[in-house]
Design a protein around this motif. Structure first.
Motif, PDB file in Angstrom:
ATOM      1  N   ILE A 104      -2.429   6.344   0.089  1.00 27.74           N
ATOM      2  CA  ILE A 104      -3.074   6.695   1.363  1.00 27.74           C
ATOM      3  C   ILE A 104      -3.405   8.180   1.409  1.00 27.74           C
ATOM      4  CG2 ILE A 104      -2.749   6.829   3.863  1.00 27.74           C
ATOM      5  CD1 ILE A 104      -1.002   4.340   3.669  1.00 27.74           C
TER       6      ILE A 104
ATOM      7  N   VAL B 206      -0.621  -6.648   4.523  1.00 26.65           N
ATOM      8  CA  VAL B 206      -0.372  -5.359   3.862  1.00 26.65           C
ATOM      9  C   VAL B 206       0.835  -4.670   4.477  1.00 26.65           C
ATOM     10  CG1 VAL B 206      -1.308  -3.059   3.382  1.00 26.65           C
ATOM     11  CG2 VAL B 206      -2.795  -5.071   3.217  1.00 26.65           C
ATOM     12  N   ARG B 207       1.700  -4.143   3.623  1.00 32.63           N
ATOM     13  CA  ARG B 207       2.858  -3.360   4.058  1.00 32.63           C
ATOM     14  C   ARG B 207       2.768  -1.974   3.421  1.00 32.63           C
ATOM     15  NH1 ARG B 207       2.627  -7.129   6.631  1.00 32.63           N
ATOM     16  NH2 ARG B 207       4.198  -8.708   7.168  1.00 32.63           N
ATOM     17  N   VAL B 208       2.868  -0.953   4.252  1.00 29.65           N
ATOM     18  CA  VAL B 208       2.857   0.421   3.738  1.00 29.65           C
ATOM     19  C   VAL B 208       4.223   0.726   3.133  1.00 29.65           C
ATOM     20  CG1 VAL B 208       2.605   2.861   4.309  1.00 29.65           C
ATOM     21  CG2 VAL B 208       1.123   1.154   5.410  1.00 29.65           C
ATOM     22  N   TRP B 209       4.219   1.242   1.906  1.00 31.96           N
ATOM     23  CA  TRP B 209       5.460   1.575   1.194  1.00 31.96           C
ATOM     24  C   TRP B 209       5.621   3.094   1.209  1.00 31.96           C
ATOM     25  CZ3 TRP B 209       8.780  -2.136  -0.457  1.00 31.96           C
ATOM     26  CH2 TRP B 209       9.861  -1.715  -1.225  1.00 31.96           C
ATOM     27  N   TYR B 210       6.696   3.560   1.864  1.00 35.60           N
ATOM     28  CA  TYR B 210       6.828   4.993   2.124  1.00 35.60           C
ATOM     29  C   TYR B 210       7.559   5.764   1.030  1.00 35.60           C
ATOM     30  CZ  TYR B 210       4.954   4.189   6.759  1.00 35.60           C
ATOM     31  OH  TYR B 210       4.127   3.857   7.795  1.00 35.60           O
TER      32      TYR B 210
ATOM     33  N   LEU C 173       0.854  -1.187   0.000  1.00 40.12           N
ATOM     34  CA  LEU C 173       0.000   0.000   0.000  1.00 40.12           C
ATOM     35  C   LEU C 173       0.890   1.237   0.000  1.00 40.12           C
ATOM     36  CD1 LEU C 173      -2.783   1.341   0.194  1.00 40.12           C
ATOM     37  CD2 LEU C 173      -2.647   1.098   2.680  1.00 40.12           C
TER      38      LEU C 173
ATOM     39  N   VAL D 235       2.316   4.981   0.192  1.00 35.32           N
ATOM     40  CA  VAL D 235       1.911   6.099   1.037  1.00 35.32           C
ATOM     41  C   VAL D 235       1.202   7.174   0.217  1.00 35.32           C
ATOM     42  CG1 VAL D 235       4.099   7.342   0.791  1.00 35.32           C
ATOM     43  CG2 VAL D 235       2.714   7.654   2.861  1.00 35.32           C
TER      44      VAL D 235
ATOM     45  N   ARG E  12      -4.990  -0.868   5.797  1.00 36.38           N
ATOM     46  CA  ARG E  12      -3.664  -0.424   6.240  1.00 36.38           C
ATOM     47  C   ARG E  12      -3.098  -1.315   7.349  1.00 36.38           C
ATOM     48  NH1 ARG E  12      -2.091   5.868   7.465  1.00 36.38           N
ATOM     49  NH2 ARG E  12       0.162   5.563   7.763  1.00 36.38           N
ATOM     50  N   HIS E  13      -3.965  -1.820   8.217  1.00 40.81           N
ATOM     51  CA  HIS E  13      -3.497  -2.603   9.354  1.00 40.81           C
ATOM     52  C   HIS E  13      -3.672  -4.107   9.149  1.00 40.81           C
ATOM     53  CE1 HIS E  13      -4.161   1.422  11.197  1.00 40.81           C
ATOM     54  NE2 HIS E  13      -3.058   1.099  11.847  1.00 40.81           N
TER      55      HIS E  13
END
Length: 235
Positions: free
Chosen positions: A82, A111-115, A77, A79, A106-107
């Motif tokens: 988001i 799922v991994r948040v990609w910054y 996911l 950033v 998101r949680h």
């Protein structure tokens, strides 16, 4: 790409550290250790079957079913996706649902948040395609334009609408079909026919129609480990 990455990590990076800072051999060993760890992390992500979530799929309620399934192991996911959704929350009449859905996605454990962001690109779709190329990842979406552009760039795309259409049963109870009856069934007066895909059709009170094509109304269906069986009656 890995050749370039190796050059950057084990030649360029150590050389920059060595010439810019007066460091000893112990620090240089640490630098090479950091490079090795970085390379292992990158390879680990490369080996995984990564799937990038775009804005349209995150806002689709079906995404939770997809995440809970074992279809893919890890979903990315970005950033910037988001932030794009959070902007829409301020103006959307469906803001509460979108906010709740974004939080669940998101949680989620898969799922991994990609910054990483691509500030040189204005379009979120362009950023997603850029990220997909860099990670060698699939894109999962319900956005037709993104699917079309990604296909042109030879990226792998999963369209949830296409997936649901393909998984939808071709024949369901209540439908009428035409089938050629070829033999007796196990029960009295039953006749059996087959569809083109090998599906078995069992028809009650149709023994007298064996050797003929009959219109059948499907009443129920049964999935077995090797076949799908349809039960029906003469329409």
């Amino acid at each position: 790409m890995f050749i370039l990455l190796n050059i950057m990590l084990f030649v360029v990076y150590p050389a920059v550290v060595y010439f810019l800072f007066p460091v000893g051999w112990a620090v240089m060993v640490l630098v090479y250790c950091i490079s090795a760890i970085t390379l292992l992390v990158v390879k680990r992500y490369k080996k995984r079957d990564l799937v990038i979530l775009d804005k349209s799929i995150v806002c689709d309620d079906r995404i939770i079913d997809i995440l809970n399934s074992a279809l893919y192991n890890m979903y990315v996911l970005p950033v910037f996706v988001i932030k794009d959704i959070e902007k829409d929350l301020k103006f959307s009449k469906d803001g509460a649902r979108l906010k709740s859905l974004l939080k669940k996605v998101r949680h989620h454990r898969r799922v991994r948040v990609w910054y990483k962001n691509y500030f040189g690109l204005n379009s979120t779709d362009s950023k997603i395609m850029k990220l997909a190329k860099s990670l060698n990842a699939r894109i999962i979406t319900v956005n037709f334009n993104l699917k079309k552009m990604s296909t042109v760039q030879k990226l792998r795309v999963v369209d949830i609408n296409d997936l649901y259409t393909r998984l939808r049963p071709a024949v369901i109870p209540g439908n009428k079909i035409s089938v050629f009856l070829v033999k007796d069934g196990k029960e009295r007066n039953q006749a059996v026919g087959f569809l083109n895909d090998g599906t078995t059709v069992i028809v009650d009170n149709a023994k007298n129609l064996i050797g003929k094509k009959a219109d059948v109304q499907i009443t129920s269906m049964l999935h077995t480990s090797t076949n799908k069986m349809l039960f029906g009656k003469i329409a």
